[in-house]
Design an enzyme around this catalytic site. Sequence first.
Site, mmCIF file in Angstrom:
data_model
loop_
_atom_site.group_PDB
_atom_site.id
_atom_site.type_symbol
_atom_site.label_atom_id
_atom_site.label_comp_id
_atom_site.label_asym_id
_atom_site.label_seq_id
_atom_site.Cartn_x
_atom_site.Cartn_y
_atom_site.Cartn_z
ATOM 1 N N ASP A 198 0.833 -1.210 0.000
ATOM 2 C CA ASP A 198 0.000 0.000 0.000
ATOM 3 C C ASP A 198 0.868 1.261 0.000
ATOM 4 O O ASP A 198 2.012 1.228 0.448
ATOM 5 C CB ASP A 198 -0.894 -0.036 1.242
ATOM 6 C CG ASP A 198 -2.123 0.836 1.084
ATOM 7 O OD1 ASP A 198 -2.319 1.411 -0.007
ATOM 8 O OD2 ASP A 198 -2.885 0.955 2.052
ATOM 9 N N HIS A 248 2.902 3.767 -8.832
ATOM 10 C CA HIS A 248 2.667 2.352 -9.175
ATOM 11 C C HIS A 248 3.864 1.767 -9.929
ATOM 12 O O HIS A 248 4.218 0.608 -9.736
ATOM 13 C CB HIS A 248 1.403 2.212 -10.023
ATOM 14 C CG HIS A 248 0.138 2.521 -9.260
ATOM 15 N ND1 HIS A 248 -0.092 2.046 -7.984
ATOM 16 C CD2 HIS A 248 -0.968 3.245 -9.586
ATOM 17 C CE1 HIS A 248 -1.268 2.466 -7.569
ATOM 18 N NE2 HIS A 248 -1.824 3.206 -8.511
ATOM 19 N N LEU A 305 12.258 -19.231 -5.006
ATOM 20 C CA LEU A 305 11.067 -18.585 -4.443
ATOM 21 C C LEU A 305 9.855 -18.729 -5.367
ATOM 22 O O LEU A 305 9.983 -18.575 -6.583
ATOM 23 C CB LEU A 305 11.371 -17.087 -4.268
ATOM 24 C CG LEU A 305 10.201 -16.216 -3.808
ATOM 25 C CD1 LEU A 305 10.006 -16.349 -2.300
ATOM 26 C CD2 LEU A 305 10.435 -14.736 -4.174
HETATM 27 C C1 FPP Z 1 -1.831 0.328 -3.377
HETATM 28 O O1 FPP Z 1 -1.385 1.646 -3.377
HETATM 29 C C2 FPP Z 1 -1.261 -0.378 -4.483
HETATM 30 C C3 FPP Z 1 -1.969 -0.910 -5.521
HETATM 31 C C4 FPP Z 1 -3.434 -0.844 -5.633
HETATM 32 C C5 FPP Z 1 -1.288 -1.562 -6.643
HETATM 33 C C6 FPP Z 1 -0.144 -2.407 -6.252
HETATM 34 C C7 FPP Z 1 0.478 -2.945 -7.443
HETATM 35 C C8 FPP Z 1 1.788 -2.942 -7.684
HETATM 36 C C9 FPP Z 1 2.815 -2.429 -6.747
HETATM 37 C C10 FPP Z 1 2.278 -3.494 -8.980
HETATM 38 C C11 FPP Z 1 2.154 -4.964 -9.061
HETATM 39 C C12 FPP Z 1 3.064 -5.517 -10.023
HETATM 40 C C13 FPP Z 1 2.780 -6.488 -10.914
HETATM 41 C C14 FPP Z 1 3.868 -7.008 -11.739
HETATM 42 C C15 FPP Z 1 1.426 -7.036 -11.095
HETATM 43 P P1 FPP Z 1 -2.462 2.795 -3.463
HETATM 44 O O2 FPP Z 1 -2.568 3.255 -4.846
HETATM 45 O O3 FPP Z 1 -3.745 2.334 -2.844
HETATM 46 O O4 FPP Z 1 -1.769 3.874 -2.578
HETATM 47 P P2 FPP Z 1 -2.504 5.010 -1.737
HETATM 48 O O5 FPP Z 1 -3.289 4.301 -0.669
HETATM 49 O O6 FPP Z 1 -1.357 5.794 -1.203
HETATM 50 O O7 FPP Z 1 -3.364 5.762 -2.699
#
Ligand code: FPP
Length: 227
Positions: free
Chosen positions: A12, A29, A123
Amino acid sequence: MNIPQHIAIIMDGNGRWAKAQGKPRNYGHLKGTENVRNIAIKADELGVRVLTLYAFSTENWKRPDEEVGYLMSLPAVFFKKFMAELMEKGVRIETIGNLDVIPEATRKVIEDARRQTAENKGLTLVFALNYGSRAEIVRAANLAAAQCDGQITEEDIERNLYTAGYPDIDLMIRTSLDYRLSNFLLWQLSYAELYFTDVYWPDFDAEQLEKAIEWFNNRERRFGGLV
Ligand code: FPP
């Protein structure tokens, strides 16, 4: 040090991280995606068997189309950039969740990665994609009901979860200091240690992972018994 066999992470804070840098959310992201590589490599080095990452929840479809579209493009970015290294380290790619409604191009990238890494012995890196825990439990209950005549047991449910065959989760990490499970692995986290940190996901580096594992080592796990 006792290394957790299975670690699950709610990644997050990408959006907040980006905002703090004065950048658009999607930049967060992208950085978050690059960080998946760092944490997977470190987890593999430490001897973690399975790392399960919450990449896209069933609720994330509610985000603006532009952000959803960008998130769906990230598996291609990730595998293009890091597949050679993942192969070299013997990392095996898996997914949990309902991939049926993921855009076809994204699904293809993920399925290719899964096929390419299927024989790897290091892994297991599991992406939870279009994943929701309640839906998973209902699905498992329905599958179990179709397989069983009498009462359904815990084992019947377990066997039908997406995570069947993986070791139990020892440690769950959530970054960015929200104290919620957000419909992530509700069944599987029954006995896991839960670690919350204020660090945003793009900044959660190898050192942060070691810190979480050290914290885990100082917990006394009783599984409901007395020690
Ligand atoms: C939450 O941060 C994160 C997500 C909803 C997306 C997580 C995905 C990745 C890190 C990429 C995954 C990689 C692959 C290869 C599939 P948020 O946007 O909710 O953050 P905020 O709460 O600060 O708005």
